[in-house]
Write an enzyme that holds these catalytic residues in place. Sequence first.
Site, short mmCIF file in Angstrom:
data_model
loop_
_atom_site.label_atom_id
_atom_site.label_comp_id
_atom_site.label_asym_id
_atom_site.label_seq_id
_atom_site.Cartn_x
_atom_site.Cartn_y
_atom_site.Cartn_z
N SER A 161 28.34 -98.76 -2.94
CA SER A 161 29.56 -99.50 -3.24
C SER A 161 30.77 -98.71 -2.76
O SER A 161 30.83 -98.30 -1.61
CB SER A 161 29.61 -99.82 -4.74
OG SER A 161 30.57 -100.79 -5.05
N ASP A 416 23.83 -109.64 -2.44
CA ASP A 416 24.97 -108.91 -2.98
C ASP A 416 26.26 -109.57 -2.48
O ASP A 416 26.48 -109.65 -1.27
CB ASP A 416 24.91 -107.45 -2.52
CG ASP A 416 26.09 -106.62 -2.98
OD1 ASP A 416 26.85 -107.09 -3.84
OD2 ASP A 416 26.24 -105.49 -2.46
N HIS A 441 22.96 -105.21 -5.18
CA HIS A 441 23.90 -104.14 -4.87
C HIS A 441 23.20 -102.79 -4.81
O HIS A 441 22.60 -102.35 -5.79
CB HIS A 441 25.00 -104.14 -5.95
CG HIS A 441 26.30 -103.56 -5.52
ND1 HIS A 441 26.92 -103.88 -4.33
CD2 HIS A 441 27.14 -102.68 -6.13
CE1 HIS A 441 28.07 -103.25 -4.24
NE2 HIS A 441 28.22 -102.50 -5.31
#
Length: 481
Positions: A161, A416, A441
């Site tokens: 991320s 995601d 994710h």
Amino acid sequence: MTAALWVALIAGLSAAVRDGAATYVYQTKTIDVPIDHFTYTGEATFKLRYLINDTYAPGGADLPASPILFYAGNEGDIELFAQNTGFMWELAPKLKATLLFVEHRFYGHSLPFGNASYDSPKNLGYLTSEQALADFALVLRTLNPPNGTTRARPVIAFGGSYGGMLAAWIRIKYPHLVAGAIAASAPVRQFAGVTDCGIFNQILTSVYQVAYTADCADNIRRSWTTLQNYSTSADGLRLLNEKFKFCTNLTKGTDVTETLFDYLTDVYGNLAMINYPYPSSFLAPVPAYPVREFCGRLAQNYTGVELLDHLQSALSIYYNYDGKAACLNINSSYDGTGISDRGWDFQACTEMVMPICADGVHDMFPPQQWNMQTYADKCFKKYGVHPRPANALLNYGGEFLDASITNIVFSNGLLDPWSGGGVLRSSNENVKIVLIPEGAHHLDLRASNPADPASVTRARAVHVQNIQKWLTEYRKQRKVY
């Protein structure tokens, strides 16, 4: 975490944390870093926390060839990321590597101004990705210095991320310190002028449409109007309070159309991000494939009070799957997880301006246009700062990954919603793209699990292949002439 365990961590003693069935052991240490890396007129420092495990690395003459697997900490307590990045722990003994997890400034316990770190824009002004990357660089240079004409040990950066963005960016900005980077679910293109603001919610909606039945997304789309209708009267608010059992009763319409709506939007995104094929507790304790479980309770066409009942039941998959919540707290979707939405909210008002919008047709959300001026006004009212939406692209690129950028793998799970702002294609053969059709994710950074889809197992194999290639190339060039 008990007080006794926290004291042990502060003292730098070994700590054991768990990710599934695995036990991860590390030492907790700190290093003094400048509050401001980019001035020569101030000498103030603070203690940056990092976690380290040297047990897999060889000693003696073999150590210089041993790699360091470095996790670029992101918006939360660094222990949370150490617990949920099992791929690194599985790699370390195979590569005879040192594991290093470095905390991001202003998160976890790395607070430059202690309890006053969030008190003013003056203090928060030092919360930037540039300062954080400089922190990481200083840690790497200090713990892994070169030896005369011989280069330091090879470092491979990892991150998921925002951490994936940082892993890529530290390879771009400090290539002499980092030999390569695995950037998982890194939305380095989620910026104005590069990615359409509607992509995030369109992907998110598709996740809910395919999870169980299309009725799930349709019910969510209808629920906004239903909730708003009940928010217009005292009787309606009373019914909502009874149905959802909020920790703090809703007393006015904006409690629904602002606070509750924001909470629901976050929950839908979070469930998609942690839509792993096994139970997990990264953002909240949830079952395997939590979106499927959520949508299983919204699998028919519901309206009115019946829709509210089923929505409340579905939400409990996220906020009360373990049965420990006495009420529904809508003040923060990250409550108790170690993730800090407070610091990230400030970063989103300065350099991490990632436009997201909805039209209610191609997605399941109330129509909401993106307006930069409105967004900037809210940021100034909240923090007294003006966003600089072009900063990330100016500092690091993203839309153009030319031949000067090498040794980065960008991986994205296609389930995601952040994948829309990820690097899904590149003409640069030294920037590798890995797509995981069944992946949520940064699933590929998590520990291997028997329930993993074949696509994530293949992704990890590609990561290992690239890491071994980078290490071989680095070791051939260890001598500096």
